[in-house]
Design a protein around this motif. Structure first.
Motif, mmCIF file in Angstrom:
data_model
loop_
_atom_site.group_PDB
_atom_site.id
_atom_site.type_symbol
_atom_site.label_atom_id
_atom_site.label_comp_id
_atom_site.label_asym_id
_atom_site.label_seq_id
_atom_site.Cartn_x
_atom_site.Cartn_y
_atom_site.Cartn_z
ATOM 1 N N ILE A 95 -14.547 -68.444 19.934
ATOM 2 C CA ILE A 95 -15.634 -68.488 20.913
ATOM 3 C C ILE A 95 -16.784 -67.579 20.486
ATOM 4 C CG2 ILE A 95 -16.257 -67.906 23.287
ATOM 5 C CD1 ILE A 95 -13.427 -68.799 24.100
ATOM 6 N N LEU A 96 -16.453 -66.395 19.982
ATOM 7 C CA LEU A 96 -17.511 -65.489 19.527
ATOM 8 C C LEU A 96 -18.326 -66.126 18.401
ATOM 9 C CD1 LEU A 96 -15.823 -61.953 19.467
ATOM 10 C CD2 LEU A 96 -17.292 -62.935 21.228
ATOM 11 N N ILE A 97 -17.642 -66.777 17.478
ATOM 12 C CA ILE A 97 -18.320 -67.416 16.351
ATOM 13 C C ILE A 97 -19.206 -68.573 16.828
ATOM 14 C CG2 ILE A 97 -17.968 -68.778 14.244
ATOM 15 C CD1 ILE A 97 -15.296 -67.162 13.912
ATOM 16 N N GLU A 98 -18.643 -69.409 17.704
ATOM 17 C CA GLU A 98 -19.340 -70.634 18.101
ATOM 18 C C GLU A 98 -20.395 -70.423 19.174
ATOM 19 O OE1 GLU A 98 -16.253 -73.320 19.248
ATOM 20 O OE2 GLU A 98 -15.636 -73.745 17.179
ATOM 21 N N GLN A 99 -20.172 -69.438 20.057
ATOM 22 C CA GLN A 99 -21.070 -69.293 21.210
ATOM 23 C C GLN A 99 -21.896 -68.008 21.228
ATOM 24 O OE1 GLN A 99 -18.995 -70.013 24.924
ATOM 25 N NE2 GLN A 99 -17.694 -71.597 24.004
ATOM 26 N N HIS A 100 -21.514 -67.018 20.426
ATOM 27 C CA HIS A 100 -22.186 -65.714 20.523
ATOM 28 C C HIS A 100 -22.634 -65.162 19.178
ATOM 29 C CE1 HIS A 100 -21.128 -65.385 24.789
ATOM 30 N NE2 HIS A 100 -19.909 -65.788 24.467
ATOM 31 N N GLU A 101 -22.740 -66.021 18.184
ATOM 32 C CA GLU A 101 -23.182 -65.584 16.854
ATOM 33 C C GLU A 101 -22.344 -64.423 16.331
ATOM 34 O OE1 GLU A 101 -27.364 -64.806 17.263
ATOM 35 O OE2 GLU A 101 -27.870 -66.934 17.269
ATOM 36 N N SER A 102 -21.048 -64.464 16.657
ATOM 37 C CA SER A 102 -20.060 -63.467 16.213
ATOM 38 C C SER A 102 -20.302 -62.077 16.792
ATOM 39 C CB SER A 102 -20.005 -63.385 14.687
ATOM 40 O OG SER A 102 -19.593 -64.626 14.139
ATOM 41 N N GLN A 103 -21.120 -61.987 17.844
ATOM 42 C CA GLN A 103 -21.398 -60.712 18.492
ATOM 43 C C GLN A 103 -20.623 -60.594 19.801
ATOM 44 O OE1 GLN A 103 -23.444 -58.334 16.911
ATOM 45 N NE2 GLN A 103 -23.165 -59.888 15.308
ATOM 46 N N VAL A 104 -20.240 -59.375 20.148
ATOM 47 C CA VAL A 104 -19.567 -59.133 21.423
ATOM 48 C C VAL A 104 -20.594 -59.221 22.543
ATOM 49 C CG1 VAL A 104 -18.261 -57.474 22.805
ATOM 50 C CG2 VAL A 104 -17.845 -57.652 20.331
ATOM 51 N N PRO A 105 -20.384 -60.087 23.527
ATOM 52 C CA PRO A 105 -21.365 -60.208 24.616
ATOM 53 C C PRO A 105 -21.447 -58.946 25.458
ATOM 54 C CG PRO A 105 -19.400 -61.507 25.092
ATOM 55 C CD PRO A 105 -19.265 -61.031 23.678
ATOM 56 N N ARG A 106 -22.593 -58.779 26.113
ATOM 57 C CA ARG A 106 -22.854 -57.549 26.853
ATOM 58 C C ARG A 106 -22.839 -57.737 28.367
ATOM 59 N NH1 ARG A 106 -26.091 -53.280 24.230
ATOM 60 N NH2 ARG A 106 -25.826 -53.470 21.976
ATOM 61 N N THR A 107 -22.328 -58.849 28.856
ATOM 62 C CA THR A 107 -22.220 -59.031 30.299
ATOM 63 C C THR A 107 -20.766 -59.219 30.692
ATOM 64 O OG1 THR A 107 -22.378 -61.450 30.336
ATOM 65 C CG2 THR A 107 -24.451 -60.213 30.270
ATOM 66 N N ARG A 108 -20.446 -58.799 31.911
ATOM 67 C CA ARG A 108 -19.076 -58.932 32.400
ATOM 68 C C ARG A 108 -18.641 -60.397 32.426
ATOM 69 N NH1 ARG A 108 -16.501 -55.469 35.424
ATOM 70 N NH2 ARG A 108 -18.398 -54.509 36.287
ATOM 71 N N GLU A 109 -19.535 -61.262 32.871
ATOM 72 C CA GLU A 109 -19.182 -62.673 33.004
ATOM 73 C C GLU A 109 -18.815 -63.280 31.654
ATOM 74 O OE1 GLU A 109 -21.236 -61.188 36.369
ATOM 75 O OE2 GLU A 109 -21.919 -61.215 34.272
ATOM 76 N N GLU A 110 -19.610 -62.991 30.637
ATOM 77 C CA GLU A 110 -19.330 -63.533 29.304
ATOM 78 C C GLU A 110 -18.060 -62.928 28.717
ATOM 79 O OE1 GLU A 110 -23.592 -64.603 27.318
ATOM 80 O OE2 GLU A 110 -23.235 -62.486 27.776
ATOM 81 N N LEU A 111 -17.855 -61.651 28.950
ATOM 82 C CA LEU A 111 -16.641 -61.008 28.437
ATOM 83 C C LEU A 111 -15.399 -61.571 29.109
ATOM 84 C CD1 LEU A 111 -17.861 -57.313 28.194
ATOM 85 C CD2 LEU A 111 -17.020 -58.685 26.284
ATOM 86 N N GLU A 112 -15.453 -61.726 30.427
ATOM 87 C CA GLU A 112 -14.276 -62.222 31.145
ATOM 88 C C GLU A 112 -13.994 -63.694 30.850
ATOM 89 O OE1 GLU A 112 -13.953 -61.254 35.277
ATOM 90 O OE2 GLU A 112 -14.650 -59.200 34.980
ATOM 91 N N ALA A 113 -14.951 -64.380 30.260
ATOM 92 C CA ALA A 113 -14.719 -65.770 29.869
ATOM 93 C C ALA A 113 -13.931 -65.870 28.566
ATOM 94 C CB ALA A 113 -16.056 -66.496 29.716
ATOM 95 N N LEU A 114 -13.749 -64.742 27.880
ATOM 96 C CA LEU A 114 -13.004 -64.733 26.625
ATOM 97 C C LEU A 114 -11.502 -64.664 26.903
ATOM 98 C CD1 LEU A 114 -15.177 -62.127 24.684
ATOM 99 C CD2 LEU A 114 -15.216 -64.616 24.423
ATOM 100 N N PRO A 115 -10.680 -65.378 26.135
ATOM 101 C CA PRO A 115 -9.225 -65.342 26.323
ATOM 102 C C PRO A 115 -8.685 -63.916 26.173
ATOM 103 C CG PRO A 115 -9.839 -67.160 24.890
ATOM 104 C CD PRO A 115 -11.082 -66.334 25.079
ATOM 105 N N GLY A 116 -7.821 -63.525 27.105
ATOM 106 C CA GLY A 116 -7.201 -62.206 27.040
ATOM 107 C C GLY A 116 -8.047 -61.084 27.591
ATOM 108 N N VAL A 117 -9.243 -61.410 28.085
ATOM 109 C CA VAL A 117 -10.141 -60.376 28.605
ATOM 110 C C VAL A 117 -10.244 -60.504 30.119
ATOM 111 C CG1 VAL A 117 -12.479 -59.427 28.575
ATOM 112 C CG2 VAL A 117 -11.464 -60.320 26.467
ATOM 113 N N GLY A 118 -9.699 -59.518 30.824
ATOM 114 C CA GLY A 118 -9.818 -59.463 32.274
ATOM 115 C C GLY A 118 -10.858 -58.439 32.677
ATOM 116 N N ARG A 119 -10.913 -58.141 33.946
ATOM 117 C CA ARG A 119 -11.931 -57.219 34.459
ATOM 118 C C ARG A 119 -11.797 -55.826 33.835
ATOM 119 N NH1 ARG A 119 -15.294 -57.306 38.915
ATOM 120 N NH2 ARG A 119 -16.031 -55.250 39.597
#
Length: 212
Positions: A95-119
């Motif tokens: 997902i990071l490669i395909e949707q975020h240019e391999s960068q870690v997103p900086r919003t809670r919503e985008e982070l929580e949309a990643l597998p294994g990432v909760g609040r």
């Protein structure tokens, strides 16, 4: 607990440890994200041992994705729940490669949309990587907040919201780390070290419940 007492508590914690940070070892936002995902129901020490083997070989979304699930498992198999964590991290990398240019997103919503990432994981990344005044309430913070009465609550979300509201603003960015470390090494679950605690005189933990 009143504001003056909270201010004094965090003033003392800051004086003891002016620049607190996570005990997870990382060199980039991505390494931190992976380490935090791995740390669920695992110790930081255990995660650091695994990532010390993994990161010299693969420490970018592309490199870890190239390992595949089975390849990643070989590096993290000493960590609890490594099967599901490996699957989540490989999908996270995709997902990071395909949707975020391999960068870690900086919003809670985008982070929580990643597998294994909760609040909680999102809050750690937002706070530690990007400096946001978030509170990642784990068992240590939940215990310390309730025991001291800094921010009592019946569940982690309630404690998180109260901490964000009640901790004086000047301490918000680092409060999460101070409370975790205090709970990990001083205000421990079974035998809190009240005799060694630098905020014992400010704590509202009932004296009859404290160890003699």
């Amino acid at each position: 607990m009143n504001r003056e007492k909270r201010t004094e508590i965090f003033s003392r914690l800051r004086a003891q440890n002016p620049h607190p940070t996570t005990e997870l070892e990382y060199q980039s936002d991505f390494e931190l994200l992976v380490a935090v995902v791995l740390s669920a129901q695992a110790t930081d020490v255990g995660v650091n041992k695994a990532t010390a083997r993994l990161y010299p070989v693969a420490n970018t979304p592309e490199a870890i994705f190239a390992l595949g699930v089975d390849g990643l498992k070989e590096y993290i198999k000493t960590i609890g729940l490594f099967n599901s964590k490996a699957e989540n991290i490989i999908q996270l990398c995709k997902i990071l490669i395909e949707q975020h240019e391999s960068q870690v997103p900086r919003t809670r919503e985008e982070l929580e949309a990643l597998p294994g990432v909760g609040r909680k994981t999102a809050n750690v990344v937002l706070n530690t990587a990007f400096g946001y005044p978030t509170m990642a309430v784990d068992t240590h913070i939940f215990r310390v907040s309730n025991r001291t009465r800094i921010a009592p609550g019946k569940n982690v979300l309630e404690v998180e919201k109260r901490l964000v509201r009640l901790v004086p603003e000047e301490f918000l960015r680092d409060a999460h780390h101070w409370l975790i470390l205090h709970g990990r090494y001083v205000c421990t679950a079974r035998k809190p070290k009240c005799g060694e605690c630098l905020i014992a005189d400010l704590c509202e933990f009932p004296p009859r419940q404290r160890p003699s």
